[in-house]
Design a protein around this motif. Structure first.
Motif, PDB file in Angstrom:
ATOM      1  N   PHE A   1       0.834  -1.196   0.000  1.00 17.05           N
ATOM      2  CA  PHE A   1       0.000   0.000   0.000  1.00 17.05           C
ATOM      3  C   PHE A   1       0.870   1.247   0.000  1.00 17.05           C
ATOM      4  O   PHE A   1       1.718   1.425   0.877  1.00 17.05           O
ATOM      5  N   ASP A   2       0.669   2.092  -0.986  1.00 20.52           N
ATOM      6  CA  ASP A   2       1.405   3.347  -1.126  1.00 20.52           C
ATOM      7  C   ASP A   2       0.684   4.430  -0.329  1.00 20.52           C
ATOM      8  O   ASP A   2      -0.314   4.987  -0.781  1.00 20.52           O
ATOM      9  N   VAL A   3       1.200   4.697   0.842  1.00 26.69           N
ATOM     10  CA  VAL A   3       0.547   5.631   1.758  1.00 26.69           C
ATOM     11  C   VAL A   3       0.562   7.051   1.213  1.00 26.69           C
ATOM     12  O   VAL A   3      -0.461   7.755   1.211  1.00 26.69           O
TER      13      VAL A   3
ATOM     14  N   PRO B   1      -2.359   8.951   7.914  1.00 23.18           N
ATOM     15  CA  PRO B   1      -2.541   7.953   8.981  1.00 23.18           C
ATOM     16  C   PRO B   1      -3.833   7.169   8.861  1.00 23.18           C
ATOM     17  O   PRO B   1      -3.864   5.967   9.165  1.00 23.18           O
ATOM     18  N   TYR B   2      -4.893   7.812   8.397  1.00 29.48           N
ATOM     19  CA  TYR B   2      -6.181   7.133   8.300  1.00 29.48           C
ATOM     20  C   TYR B   2      -6.160   6.056   7.216  1.00 29.48           C
ATOM     21  O   TYR B   2      -6.624   4.929   7.418  1.00 29.48           O
ATOM     22  N   LEU B   3      -5.598   6.401   6.066  1.00 24.76           N
ATOM     23  CA  LEU B   3      -5.524   5.423   4.982  1.00 24.76           C
ATOM     24  C   LEU B   3      -4.551   4.300   5.327  1.00 24.76           C
ATOM     25  O   LEU B   3      -4.808   3.131   5.016  1.00 24.76           O
ATOM     26  N   ALA B   4      -3.448   4.638   5.966  1.00 26.77           N
ATOM     27  CA  ALA B   4      -2.475   3.605   6.346  1.00 26.77           C
ATOM     28  C   ALA B   4      -3.074   2.624   7.343  1.00 26.77           C
ATOM     29  O   ALA B   4      -2.875   1.404   7.232  1.00 26.77           O
ATOM     30  N   ARG B   5      -3.818   3.140   8.322  1.00 26.20           N
ATOM     31  CA  ARG B   5      -4.449   2.253   9.303  1.00 26.20           C
ATOM     32  C   ARG B   5      -5.497   1.371   8.640  1.00 26.20           C
ATOM     33  O   ARG B   5      -5.610   0.174   8.951  1.00 26.20           O
ATOM     34  N   ALA B   6      -6.246   1.935   7.717  1.00 26.33           N
ATOM     35  CA  ALA B   6      -7.273   1.148   7.023  1.00 26.33           C
ATOM     36  C   ALA B   6      -6.646   0.023   6.201  1.00 26.33           C
ATOM     37  O   ALA B   6      -7.126  -1.114   6.202  1.00 26.33           O
TER      38      ALA B   6
ATOM     39  N   GLU C   1       7.176   6.958  14.724  1.00 25.68           N
ATOM     40  CA  GLU C   1       5.877   6.773  15.390  1.00 25.68           C
ATOM     41  C   GLU C   1       4.824   6.312  14.396  1.00 25.68           C
ATOM     42  O   GLU C   1       3.945   5.510  14.737  1.00 25.68           O
ATOM     43  N   PHE C   2       4.915   6.815  13.173  1.00 24.23           N
ATOM     44  CA  PHE C   2       3.981   6.411  12.127  1.00 24.23           C
ATOM     45  C   PHE C   2       4.117   4.906  11.859  1.00 24.23           C
ATOM     46  O   PHE C   2       3.121   4.177  11.784  1.00 24.23           O
ATOM     47  N   LEU C   3       5.342   4.428  11.738  1.00 21.94           N
ATOM     48  CA  LEU C   3       5.579   3.008  11.479  1.00 21.94           C
ATOM     49  C   LEU C   3       5.136   2.142  12.653  1.00 21.94           C
ATOM     50  O   LEU C   3       4.583   1.054  12.463  1.00 21.94           O
ATOM     51  N   LYS C   4       5.398   2.594  13.840  1.00 20.50           N
ATOM     52  CA  LYS C   4       4.972   1.849  15.033  1.00 20.50           C
ATOM     53  C   LYS C   4       3.459   1.699  15.046  1.00 20.50           C
ATOM     54  O   LYS C   4       2.927   0.609  15.322  1.00 20.50           O
ATOM     55  N   MET C   5       2.751   2.766  14.724  1.00 20.08           N
ATOM     56  CA  MET C   5       1.293   2.747  14.719  1.00 20.08           C
ATOM     57  C   MET C   5       0.743   1.741  13.705  1.00 20.08           C
ATOM     58  O   MET C   5      -0.070   0.876  14.043  1.00 20.08           O
TER      59      MET C   5
ATOM     60  N   GLY D   1       2.323  -0.654  12.214  1.00 20.71           N
ATOM     61  CA  GLY D   1       2.809  -2.002  12.470  1.00 20.71           C
ATOM     62  C   GLY D   1       1.935  -2.752  13.453  1.00 20.71           C
ATOM     63  O   GLY D   1       1.671  -3.958  13.277  1.00 20.71           O
ATOM     64  N   GLU D   2       1.486  -2.068  14.475  1.00 22.93           N
ATOM     65  CA  GLU D   2       0.622  -2.699  15.472  1.00 22.93           C
ATOM     66  C   GLU D   2      -0.706  -3.126  14.852  1.00 22.93           C
ATOM     67  O   GLU D   2      -1.219  -4.215  15.127  1.00 22.93           O
ATOM     68  N   ILE D   3      -1.270  -2.276  14.006  1.00 27.37           N
ATOM     69  CA  ILE D   3      -2.538  -2.616  13.354  1.00 27.37           C
ATOM     70  C   ILE D   3      -2.318  -3.706  12.320  1.00 27.37           C
ATOM     71  O   ILE D   3      -3.156  -4.608  12.152  1.00 27.37           O
ATOM     72  N   TRP D   4      -1.177  -3.653  11.629  1.00 25.29           N
ATOM     73  CA  TRP D   4      -0.867  -4.663  10.613  1.00 25.29           C
ATOM     74  C   TRP D   4      -0.804  -6.059  11.218  1.00 25.29           C
ATOM     75  O   TRP D   4      -1.275  -7.029  10.614  1.00 25.29           O
TER      76      TRP D   4
END
Length: 277
Positions: free
Chosen positions: A197-199, A221-226, A261-265, A267-270
């Motif tokens: 996914f290209d954030v 952040p919203y699209l990445a989390r989705a 912090e973006f990657l940590k966020m 990664g946890e959802i992934w």
């Protein structure tokens, strides 16, 4: 919905499509050696701490800029020299775009993964040349392509006896300087190959800044989390220490000092999304 049949060997040491997250990240364009080294070293440190496999990304030529007056390249030979130096000094694999089939052999001597830009995902000669290189190939879905039709782009690579191909989602275009991401495209394309996914390009506004592209990084952040929750195999993120002064795509890039912090966020959802995908 059934996933691809097997992971791929994206680089010599990185498998894509198993239980391990992969990141393709770097500046939009190669601006110079110092900034590439700064970004590559910083992201390598972040990903090492988070257990994420990392491939450094930077484009040697921005051949599809909105205006001919926009920055394109520091030159092919200098860009290749910089990529080689990043690989040597930082010890990370490399990915960059190729735009024409005659570029493939020279670029494949330097990088580990060849990327097919979204606008060129139907160009048979380019895809075949990339496949024949033997390198991993990342095809970005065209803004005009139905996700199920990307199976034919994948087949063009596999018909060269190269199984190491993946797809990247980056949104679809309806004009009016906007892109829309349909999360249904992720499981659809994941039937054919691993999916990235290209954030940052998903929040780009092509041509939306009066002759240059704008962006809405606040929605990244919203699209990445989705996407992480929906299930993907990796992420593509452009980053820069000073996006406001980047030579290309600054408005949609993640500031380097915010990336950890973006990657940590995500990664946890992934981890959760991957368990159910």
């Amino acid at each position: 919905m059934q996933k691809f049949s097997a992971p791929i060997q994206l680089t010599k040491d990185i498998t894509l499509g198993d239980e391990h997250l992969v990141l393709l990240a770097g500046p939009c364009a190669i601006e110079g050696l110092d900034i590439c080294l700064k970004i590559a070293n910083s992201v390598k440190e972040m990903t090492s701490k988070l257990g994420i496999s990392y491939v450094f990304k930077a484009s040697f030529d921005k051949a599809n800029r909105t205006s001919s007056s926009s920055f394109r390249s520091i030159g092919f030979e200098e860009a290749m020299r910089i990529l080689e130096e990043v690989k040597k000094q930082v010890g990370v694999p490399l990915i960059t775009d190729v735009h024409e089939s005659h570029q493939v052999d020279a670029v494949a001597e330097v990088v580990d993964v060849l990327q097919i830009p979204a606008f060129l995902c139907r160009q048979t000669d380019l895809l075949v040349a990339a496949g024949k290189s033997g390198k991993g190939v990342n095809i970005k879905r065209g803004q005009f392509m139905a996700p199920e039709d990307m199976q034919y782009a994948v087949a063009k690579i596999r018909n060269t006896d190269n199984e190491n191909v993946c797809l990247t989602e980056r949104g679809v275009s309806f004009g009016y300087h906007n892109l829309v991401v349909d999360m249904r495209s992720l499981p659809v394309m994941r039937q054919f190959s691993p999916v990235i996914f290209d954030v940052t390009h998903s929040v780009q506004q092509p041509g939306g800044a009066g002759g240059t592209s704008g962006g809405q990084r606040e929605f990244a952040p919203y699209l990445a989390r989705a996407a992480a929750a929906a299930g993907v195999d990796g992420f593509f993120i452009e980053t820069h220490p000073d996006p406001a002064n980047a030579l290309s795509d600054g408005p949609n890039m993640i500031p380097l000092n915010e990336l950890a912090e973006f990657l940590k966020m995500i990664g946890e959802i992934w981890q959760l999304g991957n368990a159910y995908s």
